[in-house]
Design an enzyme around this catalytic site. Structure first.
Site, mmCIF file in Angstrom:
data_model
loop_
_atom_site.group_PDB
_atom_site.id
_atom_site.type_symbol
_atom_site.label_atom_id
_atom_site.label_comp_id
_atom_site.label_asym_id
_atom_site.label_seq_id
_atom_site.Cartn_x
_atom_site.Cartn_y
_atom_site.Cartn_z
ATOM 1 C CB CYS A 138 -0.922 -0.005 1.219
ATOM 2 S SG CYS A 138 -1.928 1.469 1.342
ATOM 3 C CB CYS A 141 -0.688 2.451 4.063
ATOM 4 S SG CYS A 141 -2.168 1.831 3.298
ATOM 5 C CG ASP A 142 3.102 1.061 4.445
ATOM 6 O OD1 ASP A 142 2.599 1.500 5.491
ATOM 7 O OD2 ASP A 142 2.937 -0.098 4.047
#
Ligand code: NAP
Length: 310
Positions: A138, A141-142
């Site tokens: 992701c 997200c990261d």
């Protein structure tokens, strides 16, 4: 609702991505008692998409999280209920569909499955061990954890290309590793990838192993044409090698194809009367927000006709 209690609805929707939220909007507007069961965030994969550029009505694109919130608000406005639980089993009792979800039993007359897909794993040594320690599925997200670093992105489809483009906001340099010598993704994304000075492409190559200590430090890359293996130093590995349908809990209940996608008729009805499927989990040609929304509206209408005929 307490565990063990049984509640009956006209319509239950499992999965709250764009297909489920649209189906819920339609059935609740038609005044059918509707429950949506979702264990994750409402909006599904949209919530981790930085910019959705191909959903009509937003000429400059829309942030996926924002579109999710708007769809959620719209469906709830007409009375759709939502529970944060995981549906683990579906059984048929006469005309009723019985769903087990975290100790609660739900019953409904029409069931709509919109469970979508999840990221496919590559299955190489180091992938599991370093998940969350440099291995990610992701970018939104990261991505921010990889500021000024060197990373690799695996895959040649739309996901790999769009996520690689997004990751260039953070990283110093990234290499897309693709197992063939041409990309699968949409041409406009290919053009942007080729034009981006932060992105390199490594063709005909696969990851053989991800290595590190407490975090990822390097990867062994194999050239599939020559067999040559090289070790490259990297801090992150983003894997976008396709998707698998979340339909394991339906095995033996409705017809699935060999990849696990739900087989339906043209109205979204499965091999079981009164069970419908919409969105990415359904066997179909194109999986996008626009087609998920279309599917959601279509199966809601088909479910309404099914309920009215009873
Ligand atoms: P995908 O289209 O199935 O692409 C997966 C990629 O991973 C392919 O390039 C494939 O290589 C590669 N791959 C698969 N298994 C591999 C393995 N074991 N080792 C190395 N490489 C492997 O999946 P996706 O990109 O996630 O897209 C899924 C669906 O979502 C598509 O319909 C896509 O159009 C849609 N999507 C759309 C957008 C958008 O429109 N903005 C964004 C994201 C996703 P090969 O090419 O050789 O098969």
């Amino acid at each position: 609702m307490e565990g063990g209690e049984i509640k009956t609805y006209d319509v239950i929707i499992i999965g709250g991505g764009p297909a489920g939220l649209t189906a819920g909007l339609y059935t609740s507007r038609s005044r059918f008692d509707t429950l949506l069961i979702e264990i994750g965030l409402l909006g599904g994969q949209m919530t981790t998409t930085e910019l959705i550029e191909n959903y009509p009505g937003f000429p400059h694109g829309i942030n996926g999280d924002e579109l999710s919130r708007l769809m959620e608000e719209q469906a709830k406005r007409f009375g759709m209920e939502v529970v944060s639980q995981e549906a683990v089993e579906v059984k048929i009792e006469g005309d009723m569909k019985v769903i087990q979800a975290n100790g609660t039993t739900y019953r409904c007359k029409a069931l709509i499955i919109c469970t979508g897909t999840e990221w496919r794993k590559l299955g190489v040594p180091g992938e599991k061990e370093f998940a969350g320690k440099g291995v990610s599925y992701c970018a939104t997200c990261d991505g921010a954890f990889f500021k000024d670093s060197q990373i690799i992105v695996v895959g040649g489809g739309d996901s790999a290309l769009t996520e690689a483009l997004y990751l260039t906001k953070f990283v110093k340099e990234l290499t897309i590793i693709h197992r063939r010598d041409s990309l699968r993704g949409t041409k406009i994304y290919q053009e942007r990838v080729f034009a981006n000075p932060k992105i390199k492409l490594l063709w005909n190559s696969v990851i053989q192993e991800i290595k590190g200590d407490s975090i990822v430090r390097s990867a062994l890359i194999k050239n599939v044409k020559t067999g040559e293996v090289t070790e490259i130093s990297i801090e992150g590995v983003f894997l976008f090698v396709g998707l698998s349908p979340r339909t394991q809990f339906l095995k033996g209940l409705v017809n699935l194809d060999e990849a696990g996608y739900i087989v339906t008729d043209e109205n979204g009805e499965t091999s079981v009367k009164g069970i419908f499927a919409a969105g990415d989990c359904r066997k179909k040609l194109l999986r996008q927000v626009a087609t998920a929304v279309g599917d959601g509206a279509m199966v809601a209408f088909a479910a309404e006709k099914y309920l009215e005929a009873k």
